[in-house]
Design a protein around this motif. Structure first.
Motif, PDB file in Angstrom:
ATOM      1  N   PHE A 317      -9.498  -3.179  -4.979  1.00 26.36           N
ATOM      2  CA  PHE A 317      -8.229  -2.461  -5.141  1.00 26.36           C
ATOM      3  C   PHE A 317      -7.292  -3.237  -6.060  1.00 26.36           C
ATOM      4  O   PHE A 317      -6.641  -2.645  -6.933  1.00 26.36           O
ATOM      5  N   LYS A 318      -7.223  -4.538  -5.892  1.00 23.22           N
ATOM      6  CA  LYS A 318      -6.346  -5.337  -6.743  1.00 23.22           C
ATOM      7  C   LYS A 318      -6.914  -5.517  -8.149  1.00 23.22           C
ATOM      8  O   LYS A 318      -6.155  -5.614  -9.126  1.00 23.22           O
ATOM      9  N   ASP A 319      -8.228  -5.544  -8.269  1.00 19.69           N
ATOM     10  CA  ASP A 319      -8.848  -5.745  -9.582  1.00 19.69           C
ATOM     11  C   ASP A 319      -8.727  -4.541 -10.498  1.00 19.69           C
ATOM     12  O   ASP A 319      -9.057  -4.639 -11.681  1.00 19.69           O
ATOM     13  N   THR A 320      -8.277  -3.400  -9.956  1.00 20.04           N
ATOM     14  CA  THR A 320      -8.099  -2.240 -10.836  1.00 20.04           C
ATOM     15  C   THR A 320      -7.062  -2.513 -11.916  1.00 20.04           C
ATOM     16  O   THR A 320      -7.032  -1.817 -12.944  1.00 20.04           O
ATOM     17  N   SER A 327      -7.149  -0.459 -22.366  1.00 18.63           N
ATOM     18  CA  SER A 327      -6.012   0.416 -22.692  1.00 18.63           C
ATOM     19  C   SER A 327      -5.815   1.536 -21.680  1.00 18.63           C
ATOM     20  O   SER A 327      -5.438   2.660 -22.033  1.00 18.63           O
ATOM     21  N   MET A 328      -6.085   1.236 -20.422  1.00 20.65           N
ATOM     22  CA  MET A 328      -5.733   2.136 -19.338  1.00 20.65           C
ATOM     23  C   MET A 328      -4.671   1.447 -18.490  1.00 20.65           C
ATOM     24  O   MET A 328      -4.695   0.218 -18.334  1.00 20.65           O
ATOM     25  N   PHE A 329      -3.753   2.233 -17.962  1.00 20.22           N
ATOM     26  CA  PHE A 329      -2.597   1.646 -17.300  1.00 20.22           C
ATOM     27  C   PHE A 329      -2.554   2.082 -15.837  1.00 20.22           C
ATOM     28  O   PHE A 329      -2.272   3.252 -15.541  1.00 20.22           O
ATOM     29  N   ASP A 330      -2.835   1.154 -14.952  1.00 21.08           N
ATOM     30  CA  ASP A 330      -2.689   1.416 -13.526  1.00 21.08           C
ATOM     31  C   ASP A 330      -1.231   1.207 -13.142  1.00 21.08           C
ATOM     32  O   ASP A 330      -0.349   1.196 -14.003  1.00 21.08           O
ATOM     33  N   LEU A 331      -0.961   1.030 -11.866  1.00 17.47           N
ATOM     34  CA  LEU A 331       0.423   0.863 -11.418  1.00 17.47           C
ATOM     35  C   LEU A 331       1.095  -0.325 -12.093  1.00 17.47           C
ATOM     36  O   LEU A 331       2.183  -0.198 -12.673  1.00 17.47           O
ATOM     37  N   LEU A 332       0.452  -1.500 -12.043  1.00 23.53           N
ATOM     38  CA  LEU A 332       1.047  -2.682 -12.653  1.00 23.53           C
ATOM     39  C   LEU A 332       1.167  -2.524 -14.162  1.00 23.53           C
ATOM     40  O   LEU A 332       2.163  -2.938 -14.768  1.00 23.53           O
ATOM     41  N   ALA A 357       5.916  -3.258  -7.648  1.00 23.12           N
ATOM     42  CA  ALA A 357       4.465  -3.171  -7.779  1.00 23.12           C
ATOM     43  C   ALA A 357       3.765  -4.055  -6.751  1.00 23.12           C
ATOM     44  O   ALA A 357       2.773  -3.644  -6.135  1.00 23.12           O
ATOM     45  N   ALA A 358       4.286  -5.258  -6.548  1.00 19.05           N
ATOM     46  CA  ALA A 358       3.691  -6.156  -5.560  1.00 19.05           C
ATOM     47  C   ALA A 358       3.780  -5.568  -4.163  1.00 19.05           C
ATOM     48  O   ALA A 358       2.831  -5.669  -3.370  1.00 19.05           O
ATOM     49  N   LEU A 363       1.246  -3.185   0.504  1.00 17.42           N
ATOM     50  CA  LEU A 363       1.255  -2.152   1.529  1.00 17.42           C
ATOM     51  C   LEU A 363      -0.145  -1.595   1.752  1.00 17.42           C
ATOM     52  O   LEU A 363      -0.603  -1.467   2.899  1.00 17.42           O
ATOM     53  N   PHE A 364      -0.850  -1.293   0.690  1.00 17.42           N
ATOM     54  CA  PHE A 364      -2.202  -0.743   0.823  1.00 17.42           C
ATOM     55  C   PHE A 364      -3.179  -1.806   1.337  1.00 17.42           C
ATOM     56  O   PHE A 364      -4.019  -1.517   2.202  1.00 17.42           O
ATOM     57  N   CYS A 365      -3.090  -3.017   0.803  1.00 18.34           N
ATOM     58  CA  CYS A 365      -4.004  -4.083   1.240  1.00 18.34           C
ATOM     59  C   CYS A 365      -3.760  -4.455   2.696  1.00 18.34           C
ATOM     60  O   CYS A 365      -4.716  -4.661   3.466  1.00 18.34           O
ATOM     61  N   PHE A 366      -2.501  -4.542   3.100  1.00 16.96           N
ATOM     62  CA  PHE A 366      -2.182  -4.854   4.489  1.00 16.96           C
ATOM     63  C   PHE A 366      -2.669  -3.745   5.414  1.00 16.96           C
ATOM     64  O   PHE A 366      -3.182  -4.011   6.514  1.00 16.96           O
ATOM     65  N   GLY A 367      -2.528  -2.488   4.979  1.00 13.61           N
ATOM     66  CA  GLY A 367      -3.018  -1.379   5.786  1.00 13.61           C
ATOM     67  C   GLY A 367      -4.525  -1.444   5.989  1.00 13.61           C
ATOM     68  O   GLY A 367      -5.019  -1.233   7.110  1.00 13.61           O
TER      69      GLY A 367
END
Length: 385
Positions: A317-320, A327-332, A357-358, A363-367
């Motif tokens: 999830f974090k490595d996305t 040249s693709m833009f995720d949340l960060l 963003a952090a 939130l997702f990782c903790f969940g």
């Protein structure tokens, strides 16, 4: 035995009684966890001092002195008592997050068509939540709808080009939409593929075992950035003329294959932890290979490696965020991209955007982490206590 010899035997169950007052309640918890020894007292005092030192400035910056709405950076420029603060700002600039929230969630997805990803998100939550609650019935149907039907519906809605929906190129996708879609597909593909690779690596068939070992060790030996770069830049060079794949699809395949190699090793660790007697017991019942694995071995092995599986999911999830290399833009990536907007280009908006963003990633990782702990406790039927 005479009657008077059994007079001491209780003929009915004793009534349950409450624990002694000294071992229950808030004061008992404080004595046990905070002041149980000299070391506990020292750590408690240091912890309280640290909280008192750090927490008030954070609350003041993030909430009390923060600016929540506004059209540009000027709404965040305020003077503090006694002069301007060192960076010229008195609090967080959440107005930046509020103004760019739509881009942070969906990237450059057309505004008039944003109801489509919102509908997909609603369907995803509506199918995922019942699947995670043990008492909700019809898990099989729920899983089919979530993992088989929803991807088709999501593809039709998000991409369009059919049923009267305008086509939206994946180059316009971004933000949390990219993060969640890459993660969901990666999780849905990597777990079953990792199980197959783990079983293949333990297979007695030399060809199958060799192919699985080569794939796992090769993928685990290179960084994800290399995989994404190869899938985006190098792969088209090896395809026939006129054959091309969408860049987003290449990223999906790269992330899924990369996560599957790590998942295979996690599952293999669980398989090796199963006692040999379980295999022998299944063989003595006359079960075939797949019956033995599906009914006896894999349920126990997967239960043992739940922490490792969820750890792989969290890492993926974090490595996305690494898809920015193609040249693709995720949340960060979208958050950082909006730092260059002249209307909001300030140090304070940078801090606020990165903290937002952090927080979303946390939130997702903790969940996921908390749910994995809940699942471990619910499936804890082992002999160790």
């Amino acid at each position: 035995m005479q009657e008077h010899d059994t007079a001491w035997v209780r003929t009915e169950m004793a009534l349950a009684q409450q624990a002694p007052a000294g071992v229950r309640g808030p004061l008992a918890w404080v004595r046990k966890n905070l002041v149980g020894s000299v070391g506990d007292i020292i750590l408690t005092v240091l912890g309280i001092a640290l909280v008192v030192l750090i927490l008030p400035p954070i609350i003041n910056w993030a909430f009390i002195s923060a600016q929540w709405v506004g059209a540009d950076r000027t709404v965040c420029a305020t003077a503090a008592q006694g002069g301007i603060q060192p960076d010229g700002w008195s609090g967080a600039c959440w107005a930046f997050v509020n103004a760019k929230f739509g881009q942070f969630m969906l990237g450059r997805y057309p505004i008039e068509e944003r109801w489509r990803p919102i509908l997909v998100a609603i369907l995803f939550v509506a199918l995922l939540v019942p699947l995670l609650i043990p008492r909700v019935p019809r898990k099989g149907l729920n899983a089919i709808l979530l993992f088989l039907v929803l991807p088709i519906v999501a593809f039709v809605l998000l991409v369009g080009g059919m049923f009267g929906l305008p086509h939206v190129e994946t180059q316009l996708w971004g933000g949390l939409l990219v993060t969640l879609s890459l993660s969901f597909v990666g999780i849905a593909v990597s777990l079953p593929m990792g199980i197959v690779l783990a079983l293949g690596r333990r297979s007695k068939m030399p060809i199958v075992k060799t192919l699985c070992v080569v794939f796992i060790e090769f993928v685990r030996g290179i960084p994800l950035i290399t995989v994404l770069f190869f899938a985006s830049v190098m792969l088209p060079l090896f395809l026939p003329a006129g054959v091309s794949f969408d860049k987003y699809l290449r990223a999906l395949i790269g992330v899924s294959l990369f996560a599957a190699a790590y998942m295979a090793e996690v599952v293999r660790g669980g398989l090796q932890a199963i006692p040999k007697g379980q295999y022998e017991g299944a063989d003595s019942l006359g079960l075939g290979y797949w019956q033995k694995m599906v009914l006896i071995v894999l349920p126990q092995a997967l239960k043992l490696v739940i922490p490792g599986i969820v750890n792989t999911f969290i890492g993926m999830f974090k490595d996305t965020s690494l898809v920015i290399i193609i040249s693709m833009f995720d949340l960060l990536g979208v958050v950082k991209q909006n730092f260059s907007d002249p209307s909001w280009a300030t140090p304070q908006t940078t801090k606020s955007g990165l903290i937002f963003a952090a927080f979303v990633f946390w939130l997702f990782c903790f969940g996921m982490s908390r749910y994995s702990m809940y699942t471990e406790r619910r499936l804890d039927t082992g002999h160790k206590r």
